[in-house]
Design an enzyme around this catalytic site. Structure first.
Site, PDB file in Angstrom:
ATOM      1  N   GLN A  61       0.816  -1.225   0.000  1.00  0.00           N
ATOM      2  CA  GLN A  61       0.000   0.000   0.000  1.00  0.00           C
ATOM      3  C   GLN A  61       0.846   1.271   0.000  1.00  0.00           C
ATOM      4  O   GLN A  61       0.317   2.361  -0.211  1.00  0.00           O
ATOM      5  CB  GLN A  61      -0.948   0.017   1.209  1.00  0.00           C
ATOM      6  CG  GLN A  61      -2.028  -1.053   1.135  1.00  0.00           C
ATOM      7  CD  GLN A  61      -2.966  -0.951   2.309  1.00  0.00           C
ATOM      8  OE1 GLN A  61      -2.654  -1.438   3.384  1.00  0.00           O
ATOM      9  NE2 GLN A  61      -4.094  -0.286   2.127  1.00  0.00           N
ATOM     10  N   HIS A 100      -7.233  -9.223   6.715  1.00  0.00           N
ATOM     11  CA  HIS A 100      -7.262  -8.166   5.689  1.00  0.00           C
ATOM     12  C   HIS A 100      -5.840  -7.844   5.216  1.00  0.00           C
ATOM     13  O   HIS A 100      -5.580  -7.765   4.008  1.00  0.00           O
ATOM     14  CB  HIS A 100      -7.940  -6.923   6.291  1.00  0.00           C
ATOM     15  CG  HIS A 100      -8.052  -5.744   5.378  1.00  0.00           C
ATOM     16  ND1 HIS A 100      -9.260  -5.238   4.948  1.00  0.00           N
ATOM     17  CD2 HIS A 100      -7.100  -4.957   4.816  1.00  0.00           C
ATOM     18  CE1 HIS A 100      -9.035  -4.194   4.154  1.00  0.00           C
ATOM     19  NE2 HIS A 100      -7.732  -4.000   4.053  1.00  0.00           N
ATOM     20  N   GLU A 101      -4.905  -7.680   6.173  1.00  0.00           N
ATOM     21  CA  GLU A 101      -3.524  -7.310   5.802  1.00  0.00           C
ATOM     22  C   GLU A 101      -2.803  -8.476   5.119  1.00  0.00           C
ATOM     23  O   GLU A 101      -2.058  -8.262   4.164  1.00  0.00           O
ATOM     24  CB  GLU A 101      -2.737  -6.831   7.025  1.00  0.00           C
ATOM     25  CG  GLU A 101      -3.306  -5.609   7.744  1.00  0.00           C
ATOM     26  CD  GLU A 101      -3.679  -4.453   6.822  1.00  0.00           C
ATOM     27  OE1 GLU A 101      -3.021  -4.258   5.784  1.00  0.00           O
ATOM     28  OE2 GLU A 101      -4.662  -3.743   7.133  1.00  0.00           O
ATOM     29  N   CYS A 158     -10.681   0.142   3.585  1.00  0.00           N
ATOM     30  CA  CYS A 158      -9.272  -0.022   3.237  1.00  0.00           C
ATOM     31  C   CYS A 158      -8.708   1.340   2.873  1.00  0.00           C
ATOM     32  O   CYS A 158      -9.356   2.096   2.136  1.00  0.00           O
ATOM     33  CB  CYS A 158      -9.162  -0.972   2.039  1.00  0.00           C
ATOM     34  SG  CYS A 158      -7.472  -1.248   1.511  1.00  0.00           S
ATOM     35  N   LEU A 159      -7.516   1.656   3.382  1.00  0.00           N
ATOM     36  CA  LEU A 159      -6.921   2.964   3.088  1.00  0.00           C
ATOM     37  C   LEU A 159      -6.644   3.134   1.598  1.00  0.00           C
ATOM     38  O   LEU A 159      -6.520   4.259   1.119  1.00  0.00           O
ATOM     39  CB  LEU A 159      -5.634   3.154   3.894  1.00  0.00           C
ATOM     40  CG  LEU A 159      -5.814   3.253   5.427  1.00  0.00           C
ATOM     41  CD1 LEU A 159      -4.465   3.317   6.110  1.00  0.00           C
ATOM     42  CD2 LEU A 159      -6.675   4.451   5.803  1.00  0.00           C
ATOM     43  N   HIS A 190      -3.659  -8.565   1.592  1.00  0.00           N
ATOM     44  CA  HIS A 190      -2.906  -7.562   0.813  1.00  0.00           C
ATOM     45  C   HIS A 190      -1.577  -8.144   0.317  1.00  0.00           C
ATOM     46  O   HIS A 190      -1.142  -7.850  -0.798  1.00  0.00           O
ATOM     47  CB  HIS A 190      -2.575  -6.334   1.667  1.00  0.00           C
ATOM     48  CG  HIS A 190      -3.615  -5.248   1.627  1.00  0.00           C
ATOM     49  ND1 HIS A 190      -3.980  -4.606   0.464  1.00  0.00           N
ATOM     50  CD2 HIS A 190      -4.361  -4.678   2.608  1.00  0.00           C
ATOM     51  CE1 HIS A 190      -4.898  -3.690   0.744  1.00  0.00           C
ATOM     52  NE2 HIS A 190      -5.147  -3.717   2.036  1.00  0.00           N
TER      53      HIS A 190
HETATM   54 ZN    ZN Z   1      -6.521  -2.606   3.054  1.00  0.00          ZN
END
Ligand code: ZN
Length: 191
Positions: A50, A149-150, A107-108, A153
């Site tokens: 990210q 979630h991470e 999510c950012l 990613h």
């Molecule tokens: Zn995320």
């Protein structure tokens, strides 16, 4: 130092990230930047892709809500949530629990979009620390959700991939509109 967060549509979010084999000074600096970036954005987690670096490293901080888990164990022993936050983990291996739970996520990398995702209620994750130790963490609640979630990613998976088929129809429309706004705001380049 706060880094720009990569937004949805960037191919780096779809890469299967490489394991971290040596924790160099660059990795330490990246971790500091990721923590600054996550805290500034008021996120509960951030994965290295990210910020544009496709390696198996992520950070989580859920210490704003002490009630968000009913248990946390590190290497089998109960720990106090705040004592292990922020959590910095490398090369994680996920063992999802059988019981599933639906919860809202954001999510950012997809700002202003939230939706309900079904995930394991509890998880066990084996990971490496910055000191090169292998540890396990077991948790439920928001921490279990953030870990899943991470870790997604790090495999190029986003939470919107896990929506039901029906929910995906509306999601695609909303995200198309959001991406048009990001273009107008100069956050992403026009195609
Ligand atoms: Zn995320």
């Amino acid at each position: 130092m706060i880094q720009p967060i990569v937004l949805y549509g960037d191919p780096v979010l779809r890469v299967k990230c490489k394991p971290v084999t040596t924790v160099t000074d660059d990795v330490h600096k990246l971790v500091r930047d990721m923590l600054d970036t996550m805290h500034e954005a008021k996120g509960v987690g951030l994965a290295a892709p990210q910020v544009g670096v496709p390696i198996q490293l992520a950070v989580i901080d859920v210490s704003h809500d002490l009630e968000c888990v009913s248990y946390v164990r590190v290497d089998g022993a109960d720990v106090i949530l705040t004592d292990i936050m922020p959590l910095i983990f490398l090369n994680p291996k996920l063992e999802p629990g059988k019981d599933k739970e639906i919860g809202e996520e954001g999510c950012l990398s997809i700002p202003d979009y939230r939706d309900k995702v079904k995930r394991s209620a509890g998880v066990k994750v084996t990971y490496e620390t910055l000191d090169g130790k292998t540890q396990t963490i077991e948790a439920d609640g928001l921490l279990a959700r953030a870990l899943q979630h991470e870790i997604d990613h790090l495999h190029g998976i986003l939470f919107i991939d896990r929506l039901s088929a029906v929910a995906k129809v509306g999601m695609k429309r909303k995200i198309k509109r959001l991406m048009e706004e990001w273009e107008e705001d100069g956050l992403i380049k026009k195609k």
